[in-house]
Design an enzyme around this catalytic site. Structure first.
Site, mmCIF file in Angstrom:
data_model
loop_
_atom_site.group_PDB
_atom_site.id
_atom_site.type_symbol
_atom_site.label_atom_id
_atom_site.label_comp_id
_atom_site.label_asym_id
_atom_site.label_seq_id
_atom_site.Cartn_x
_atom_site.Cartn_y
_atom_site.Cartn_z
ATOM 1 N N GLY A 1 -23.228 17.215 -10.388
ATOM 2 C CA GLY A 1 -23.972 17.301 -9.171
ATOM 3 C C GLY A 1 -24.349 16.377 -9.652
ATOM 4 N N GLY A 2 -23.248 15.173 -9.028
ATOM 5 C CA GLY A 2 -24.052 13.570 -8.880
ATOM 6 C C GLY A 2 -23.502 12.920 -7.368
ATOM 7 N N LYS B 1 -19.313 10.383 4.942
ATOM 8 C CA LYS B 1 -20.846 10.349 6.157
ATOM 9 C C LYS B 1 -20.528 10.996 7.684
ATOM 10 C CE LYS B 1 -21.756 9.071 2.974
ATOM 11 N NZ LYS B 1 -20.666 8.715 1.312
ATOM 12 N N CYS C 1 -11.587 4.477 0.443
ATOM 13 C CA CYS C 1 -13.515 4.740 1.734
ATOM 14 C C CYS C 1 -13.077 5.468 2.755
ATOM 15 C CB CYS C 1 -13.559 3.134 1.536
ATOM 16 S SG CYS C 1 -14.788 2.703 2.309
ATOM 17 N N GLU D 1 0.660 -0.981 -0.146
ATOM 18 C CA GLU D 1 0.009 -0.191 0.325
ATOM 19 C C GLU D 1 1.101 0.981 0.281
ATOM 20 O OE1 GLU D 1 -2.759 0.951 -0.186
ATOM 21 O OE2 GLU D 1 -2.148 3.134 -0.331
ATOM 22 N N HIS E 1 -44.043 -2.403 13.737
ATOM 23 C CA HIS E 1 -45.418 -1.381 13.679
ATOM 24 C C HIS E 1 -44.058 -0.791 14.729
ATOM 25 C CE1 HIS E 1 -48.017 1.284 12.785
ATOM 26 N NE2 HIS E 1 -48.436 1.372 13.909
HETATM 27 P P1 FAD Z 1 -9.372 2.628 -3.097
HETATM 28 O O1 FAD Z 1 -9.956 2.904 -2.105
HETATM 29 O O2 FAD Z 1 -8.858 3.956 -4.559
HETATM 30 O O3 FAD Z 1 -8.257 1.464 -2.156
HETATM 31 C C1 FAD Z 1 -7.301 1.656 -2.937
HETATM 32 C C2 FAD Z 1 -5.736 2.157 -2.335
HETATM 33 O O4 FAD Z 1 -4.283 1.326 -4.019
HETATM 34 C C3 FAD Z 1 -5.348 3.044 -2.211
HETATM 35 O O5 FAD Z 1 -4.904 3.240 -1.150
HETATM 36 C C4 FAD Z 1 -3.849 3.478 -3.452
HETATM 37 O O6 FAD Z 1 -3.153 4.471 -1.882
HETATM 38 C C5 FAD Z 1 -3.600 1.918 -3.237
HETATM 39 N N1 FAD Z 1 -2.655 2.076 -4.338
HETATM 40 C C6 FAD Z 1 -2.891 2.925 -5.781
HETATM 41 N N2 FAD Z 1 -1.883 2.519 -6.604
HETATM 42 C C7 FAD Z 1 -0.990 2.108 -5.799
HETATM 43 C C8 FAD Z 1 0.711 1.324 -6.222
HETATM 44 N N3 FAD Z 1 1.664 1.347 -7.127
HETATM 45 N N4 FAD Z 1 0.981 0.488 -5.265
HETATM 46 C C9 FAD Z 1 0.611 0.856 -3.843
HETATM 47 N N5 FAD Z 1 -0.456 1.155 -3.342
HETATM 48 C C10 FAD Z 1 -1.439 1.229 -4.742
HETATM 49 N N6 FAD Z 1 -18.348 4.287 -2.473
HETATM 50 C C11 FAD Z 1 -19.527 3.702 -1.415
HETATM 51 O O7 FAD Z 1 -19.813 2.008 -1.399
HETATM 52 N N7 FAD Z 1 -20.363 4.615 -0.121
HETATM 53 C C12 FAD Z 1 -20.041 5.743 0.061
HETATM 54 O O8 FAD Z 1 -20.696 6.374 0.488
HETATM 55 C C13 FAD Z 1 -18.536 5.701 -0.686
HETATM 56 N N8 FAD Z 1 -18.808 7.114 -0.722
HETATM 57 C C14 FAD Z 1 -17.578 7.866 -1.506
HETATM 58 C C15 FAD Z 1 -17.604 9.469 -0.760
HETATM 59 C C16 FAD Z 1 -16.409 10.243 -1.405
HETATM 60 C C17 FAD Z 1 -16.317 10.847 -0.687
HETATM 61 C C18 FAD Z 1 -15.467 9.105 -2.260
HETATM 62 C C19 FAD Z 1 -13.827 10.514 -3.314
HETATM 63 C C20 FAD Z 1 -15.689 8.211 -3.416
HETATM 64 C C21 FAD Z 1 -16.742 7.188 -2.144
HETATM 65 N N9 FAD Z 1 -17.593 5.868 -2.445
HETATM 66 C C22 FAD Z 1 -17.956 5.478 -1.814
HETATM 67 C C23 FAD Z 1 -16.388 4.964 -3.313
HETATM 68 C C24 FAD Z 1 -15.386 4.765 -2.825
HETATM 69 O O9 FAD Z 1 -14.234 5.417 -1.980
HETATM 70 C C25 FAD Z 1 -14.554 3.908 -3.842
HETATM 71 O O10 FAD Z 1 -15.551 2.312 -4.560
HETATM 72 C C26 FAD Z 1 -13.514 2.400 -2.800
HETATM 73 O O11 FAD Z 1 -12.697 3.322 -2.026
HETATM 74 C C27 FAD Z 1 -13.107 2.020 -3.931
HETATM 75 O O12 FAD Z 1 -12.464 0.885 -3.241
HETATM 76 P P2 FAD Z 1 -10.714 -0.189 -4.083
HETATM 77 O O13 FAD Z 1 -10.638 -1.094 -2.727
HETATM 78 O O14 FAD Z 1 -10.763 -0.785 -5.482
HETATM 79 O O15 FAD Z 1 -9.769 1.687 -3.757
HETATM 80 P P1 NAI Z 2 -20.548 10.827 -10.261
HETATM 81 O O1 NAI Z 2 -20.262 10.142 -11.456
HETATM 82 O O2 NAI Z 2 -21.345 10.656 -9.813
HETATM 83 O O3 NAI Z 2 -20.959 13.118 -10.648
HETATM 84 C C1 NAI Z 2 -20.054 13.528 -11.172
HETATM 85 C C2 NAI Z 2 -21.659 14.462 -11.895
HETATM 86 O O4 NAI Z 2 -20.563 15.315 -12.760
HETATM 87 C C3 NAI Z 2 -22.210 14.156 -13.154
HETATM 88 O O5 NAI Z 2 -23.387 14.306 -12.967
HETATM 89 C C4 NAI Z 2 -21.819 14.410 -13.830
HETATM 90 O O6 NAI Z 2 -22.747 14.809 -15.020
HETATM 91 C C5 NAI Z 2 -21.175 15.419 -13.903
HETATM 92 N N1 NAI Z 2 -20.769 15.952 -15.211
HETATM 93 C C6 NAI Z 2 -19.659 16.331 -15.311
HETATM 94 N N2 NAI Z 2 -18.931 16.623 -15.535
HETATM 95 C C7 NAI Z 2 -18.485 18.206 -15.839
HETATM 96 C C8 NAI Z 2 -18.388 18.929 -15.940
HETATM 97 N N3 NAI Z 2 -17.899 19.215 -16.937
HETATM 98 N N4 NAI Z 2 -19.453 20.367 -15.463
HETATM 99 C C9 NAI Z 2 -20.455 20.034 -14.750
HETATM 100 N N5 NAI Z 2 -20.957 18.195 -14.323
HETATM 101 C C10 NAI Z 2 -19.888 17.530 -14.606
HETATM 102 O O7 NAI Z 2 -19.263 11.377 -10.019
HETATM 103 P P2 NAI Z 2 -18.719 11.698 -8.109
HETATM 104 O O8 NAI Z 2 -19.889 12.298 -7.814
HETATM 105 O O9 NAI Z 2 -17.508 12.435 -8.836
HETATM 106 O O10 NAI Z 2 -18.740 10.587 -8.073
HETATM 107 C C11 NAI Z 2 -17.560 9.676 -8.342
HETATM 108 C C12 NAI Z 2 -18.414 8.045 -8.105
HETATM 109 O O11 NAI Z 2 -18.041 7.851 -6.479
HETATM 110 C C13 NAI Z 2 -19.539 8.034 -8.241
HETATM 111 O O12 NAI Z 2 -19.612 7.556 -9.132
HETATM 112 C C14 NAI Z 2 -20.006 6.750 -7.125
HETATM 113 O O13 NAI Z 2 -18.977 5.663 -7.652
HETATM 114 C C15 NAI Z 2 -19.343 6.934 -5.653
HETATM 115 N N6 NAI Z 2 -19.361 7.402 -5.127
HETATM 116 C C16 NAI Z 2 -20.275 7.310 -4.289
HETATM 117 C C17 NAI Z 2 -20.695 7.670 -3.337
HETATM 118 C C18 NAI Z 2 -21.671 6.434 -2.229
HETATM 119 O O14 NAI Z 2 -22.020 5.339 -2.422
HETATM 120 N N7 NAI Z 2 -22.848 7.103 -1.552
HETATM 121 C C19 NAI Z 2 -20.489 8.674 -2.820
HETATM 122 C C20 NAI Z 2 -19.959 9.731 -3.646
HETATM 123 C C21 NAI Z 2 -19.207 8.758 -4.454
#
Ligand code: FAD
Ligand code: NAI
Length: 476
Positions: free
Chosen positions: A180-181, A51, A42, A34, A442
């Site tokens: 607005g995603g 969250k 995450c 890592e 309920h």
């Molecule tokens: P990651 O969590 O990205 O982990 C990848 C790891 O690999 C990282 O620690 C990185 O440092 C490491 N790595 C990369 N390259 C190398 C390398 N060459 N050598 C060694 N280590 C390396 N998903 C949900 O399901 N629910 C949510 O509520 C949610 N909220 C989110 C909110 C935000 C703000 C963001 C940004 C994302 C959110 N997500 C949510 C998405 C979620 O975080 C990701 O889907 C998830 O973390 C993906 O898991 P992963 O293990 O594939 O990758």
């Molecule tokens: P997203 O794909 O959900 O939303 C991106 C938004 O940006 C879309 O509505 C798109 O139409 C818009 N967009 C793209 N280009 C643009 C531009 N140039 N100008 C204005 N709008 C533009 O991506 P987001 O919010 O960055 O999240 C990434 C991913 O992380 C999600 O798709 C989801 O997989 C994961 N995630 C999951 C969460 C959860 O499970 N609660 C919370 C946060 C992220």
């Protein structure tokens, strides 16, 4: 079971660390590499910190609206530094927990950046120097990173990515959210509750593209109610700093405008991350979108190299990555496992919350599959009323012929929790009648699911549904 194999997992996010623990449970020798932080995006800068901050925003909002219940409060003040510290404490506890679990399972952890040398060799650049590791199998779990758009380079000062937005030094007066995603709406609503003015710029015709449009309508109404300005079909072009403010240039079909704010956050999506892995050295290549193609056993084109999590494709969600990690671990341990799920639930922590699992009506329309729907509004739920959260509904989508539940989409209080029952229903092939006949306690919010399932047959008890000829499933 097969002989113990030596496995290297690259990336310790919810896909990688879950895979590593399961490999160890199955008797394999595991090394996790890592480069930044245990727990990945995450735990450190994604699901968990967002969250936590959203929960704080929700609490502020509840207090602000408590007078309707006869609870008078004065002077709620948010100390942003303390809030960020509290959030960091949660992250530290969880990431420390992951470290402890890996240790207890005797998983070796190497902190450093990994790159492939060949299909069995990984080179790791650590603070102490380079280590070369050999393995029978390699699991790639390197996740994803935020997409940057021209004119809005992340400096985590004037332009935040989600990472900067989760560690603010001050509360913005006016936050412009580009995109607005999922992230844009979750964080935009959170900042609004904490007291910022918020404008969301979305490129498509509505918020949350690709989600159930009836649910999104409720979210869009709520944005308006909260005083968040949602501008659709607009593109941000760039910005200039003038007197401590950012002047954001936006363009739509009819012309250009400038929005003045003191903070920008750009959340336009994430892309899979494989930079530095030297995939080509092992004979691997990503597809046009940057994902690594895998089969249902999470194998890449190279049989002893697996890919899981955000790197392995949509949906980029933590729980989908964790499941893929469990599958890869079982396959490596010689078990007849495959990624064979009917659905992946999605939860969005907006206000109100939104959650969805299974097919959308728009998808079924495209498939020309006949379906029926039933909806139940939270406005008719006693429990929702007692929580003062009556916006939203549960919608059950069922096959018109077999009554099998095909999708459940909901918006309203605690729906991010309620969706688990719907996922179980779909996974087990339950019918709407099965849901309707299951006694729900309920007064609880899940009763809305039971009633929505009844509504599929025109038989919901706590709303009036106009009787239709032949209404009701066989049992009614
Ligand atoms: P990651 O969590 O990205 O982990 C990848 C790891 O690999 C990282 O620690 C990185 O440092 C490491 N790595 C990369 N390259 C190398 C390398 N060459 N050598 C060694 N280590 C390396 N998903 C949900 O399901 N629910 C949510 O509520 C949610 N909220 C989110 C909110 C935000 C703000 C963001 C940004 C994302 C959110 N997500 C949510 C998405 C979620 O975080 C990701 O889907 C998830 O973390 C993906 O898991 P992963 O293990 O594939 O990758
Ligand atoms: P997203 O794909 O959900 O939303 C991106 C938004 O940006 C879309 O509505 C798109 O139409 C818009 N967009 C793209 N280009 C643009 C531009 N140039 N100008 C204005 N709008 C533009 O991506 P987001 O919010 O960055 O999240 C990434 C991913 O992380 C999600 O798709 C989801 O997989 C994961 N995630 C999951 C969460 C959860 O499970 N609660 C919370 C946060 C992220």
């Amino acid at each position: 079971m097969s002989q113990s194999r030596k496995v290297i997992v690259i990336g310790a996010g919810p896909a990688g660390y879950v895979c590593a623990i399961r490999l160890a449970q199955l008797g394999q020798q595991v090394t996790v590499v890592e480069k930044e932080f245990l727990g990945g995006t995450c735990l450190n800068v994604g699901c968990i910190p967002s969250k936590a901050m959203i929960a704080a925003g929700t609490l502020v909002d509840r207090i602000a609206h408590a007078s309707a219940m006869g609870i008078e409060t004065t002077g709620v003040r948010v100390e942003i530094e303390k809030l960020v510290q509290w959030k960091a404490g949660i992250v530290a506890r969880l990431t420390g927990g992951v470290g402890g679990l890996l240790k207890n399972h005797k998983v070796e952890v190497v902190m450093g950046a990994a790159s492939l040398v060949d299909r069995n060799t990984v080179s790791v650049t650590t603070k102490q120097g380079t280590q070369v590791l050999k393995a029978d199998d390699i699991v790639l779990a390197t996740g994803s990173i935020p997409i940057e758009i021209p004119g809005f380079k992340f400096d985590e000062d004037q332009v935040w990515s989600s990472t900067g937005a989760l560690a603010p030094k001050r509360l913005p007066k006016h936050l412009v959210v580009i995109g607005g995603g999922y992230i844009g709406l979750e964080l935009g609503m959170m900042y609004r509750k904490l007291g910022s003015e918020v404008t969301v710029l979305e490129a498509t015709a509505g918020a949350l593209p690709g989600q159930d449009r009836d649910c999104v309508k409720v979210i869009e109404r709520s944005l308006k109610k909260q005083g968040i300005k949602l501008m659709t079909e607009v593109f941000a072009q760039g910005f200039e700093r003038k007197g401590g403010e950012s002047h954001v240039r936006v363009k739509n079909k009819t012309g250009e405008a400038t929005i003045v704010c003191d903070q920008i956050v750009s959340t336009v999506g994430r892309r899979p991350y494989s930079a530095g892995l030297a995939l080509d050295k092992a004979g691997l290549a990503v597809d046009a979108k940057g994902f690594l193609a895998v089969d249902r056993q999470m194998r890449t084109q190279v049989a002893n190299i697996y890919a899981i999590g955000d790197l392995a494709g949509q949906p980029m969600l933590a729980h989908k990555g964790s499941r893929e990690g469990l599958v890869a671990a079982a396959v490596i341990a010689g078990k007849p496992e495959k990624y064979d799920v009917r659905c992946v639930p999605a939860v969005i922590f907006t206000a109100p919350e939104m959650a969805s699992v299974g097919k959308l009506e728009s998808e079924l329309d495209l498939e020309k599959r006949a379906y029926k729907t039933g909806s139940f509004p939270f406005a008719a739920s006693g429990r929702a009323m007692s929580l003062m959260e009556t916006d939203g509904f549960v919608k059950v989508v069922a096959d018109a012929r077999t009554d099998e539940v095909l999708g459940v989409h909901m918006v309203g209080p605690e729906v991010t929790e309620l969706i688990a029952e719907a996922a179980l229903a779909i996974e087990l092939g339950a019918t709407a009648e099965d849901l309707a006949r299951t006694i729900h306690a309920h007064p609880t919010l899940p009763e809305a699911m039971m009633e929505a399932a009844e509504a599929v047959h025109g038989m919901a008890v706590h709303i009036f549904q106009k009787p239709t000829a032949g209404a009701g499933p066989a049992g009614h």
